[in-house]
Design an enzyme around this catalytic site. Structure first.
Site, mmCIF file in Angstrom:
data_model
loop_
_atom_site.group_PDB
_atom_site.id
_atom_site.type_symbol
_atom_site.label_atom_id
_atom_site.label_comp_id
_atom_site.label_asym_id
_atom_site.label_seq_id
_atom_site.Cartn_x
_atom_site.Cartn_y
_atom_site.Cartn_z
ATOM 1 N N ALA A 88 77.293 3.278 14.141
ATOM 2 C CA ALA A 88 77.943 2.329 15.042
ATOM 3 C C ALA A 88 78.666 3.130 16.111
ATOM 4 C CB ALA A 88 78.936 1.449 14.280
ATOM 5 N N ALA A 90 81.114 2.177 17.660
ATOM 6 C CA ALA A 90 82.535 1.884 17.522
ATOM 7 C C ALA A 90 83.182 2.652 16.376
ATOM 8 C CB ALA A 90 82.737 0.381 17.320
ATOM 9 N N CYS A 91 82.406 3.436 15.640
ATOM 10 C CA CYS A 91 82.935 4.191 14.497
ATOM 11 C C CYS A 91 82.923 5.683 14.828
ATOM 12 C CB CYS A 91 82.098 3.922 13.243
ATOM 13 S SG CYS A 91 82.547 4.973 11.839
ATOM 14 N N PRO A 92 84.089 6.333 14.906
ATOM 15 C CA PRO A 92 84.116 7.760 15.261
ATOM 16 C C PRO A 92 83.437 8.647 14.241
ATOM 17 C CG PRO A 92 86.297 6.999 14.569
ATOM 18 C CD PRO A 92 85.446 5.788 14.700
ATOM 19 N N HIS A 95 79.828 8.288 14.942
ATOM 20 C CA HIS A 95 79.510 8.801 16.264
ATOM 21 C C HIS A 95 79.267 10.311 16.234
ATOM 22 C CE1 HIS A 95 80.414 9.477 20.707
ATOM 23 N NE2 HIS A 95 79.445 8.591 20.700
#
Length: 217
Positions: A88, A90-92, A95
């Site tokens: 995602a 939005a997920c570090p 990422h």
């Protein structure tokens, strides 16, 4: 730009240069596997929001799926085209696995799915199941509102949010249930084995080490 990318690659290589033996020694958790004839135990679905202490601090629990891709493994060999990364934007934690995949030039060796950035109910047809989490994009779907009614409508898919190309799952939760997960926390990233149709690992720090060290040939 090329010189900068080379420096970033060297940085990640140094950070991720752990041997396979070290990974095996540092595995602290394992998931029990169940045969098709065994009954799955009841699982309570939860999210990271359930890991907040009374003081409001985030108390992250250890990831559970901790297998290793390695030439020394009898189960998960490093093979081009065999593994799939679910992330995602939005997920570090997710990422950074995507960054490592790009820096290592593994785009053709390891496929990827980018889930929708907005959480939705993972069992939309079950009124009693309130769990919300990551879902796959559906370009042919309908716009939807935030589950709390505080935002939206959001498009059913943003650029790059495609349906699950392997199992046609609606939500990331479906992948965990397909792999017979007993933990109940349905997180990304996931390193998925397309050959055995199961999760290899869902701990981002270990995934980037494997991407860095096990796919060099």
């Amino acid at each position: 730009l090329r010189r900068r990318s080379h420096k970033m690659y060297n940085f990640f290589s140094r950070k991720c240069a752990f041997t396979t033996t070290t990974l095996f020694l540092h595995r602290t958790l394992a998931v029990s596997s169940f045969s098709n004839s065994e009954k799955m135990p009841a699982v309570t679905a939860r999210t990271a929001l359930d890991e907040m202490g009374q003081d409001g601090a985030f108390k992250r629990k250890e990831s559970v799926w901790r297998d290793v891709i390695s030439k020394e493994s009898s189960k998960f060999q490093p093979e081009s085209g065999r593994y799939h990364l679910v992330v995602a934007m939005a997920c570090p934690w997710a990422h950074r696995t995507l960054i490592t995949r790009a820096l290592k030039g593994l785009e053709d060796a390891i496929s990827v799915s980018i889930v929708h950035p907005v959480w939705r109910k993972t069992k939309p047809d079950d009124d009693e199941d309130k769990h919300c989490g990551w879902v796959f994009g559906d370009p042919d779907g309908q716009p939807f509102a935030n589950t709390k009614g505080l935002g939206g409508p959001f498009p059913p898919a943003y650029a790059g949010n495609e349906p699950d190309p392997i199992n046609n799952s609606f939500a990331v939760r479906d992948l965990y249930e397909l792999a017979k997960d007993t933990n109940g926390k349905y997180t990304v990233p996931i390193l998925w084995d397309k050959k055995l149709n199961t999760i290899v690992n869902n701990e981002s720090s270990e995934i980037i080490r494997m991407l860095s060290s096990e796919f060099n040939e």
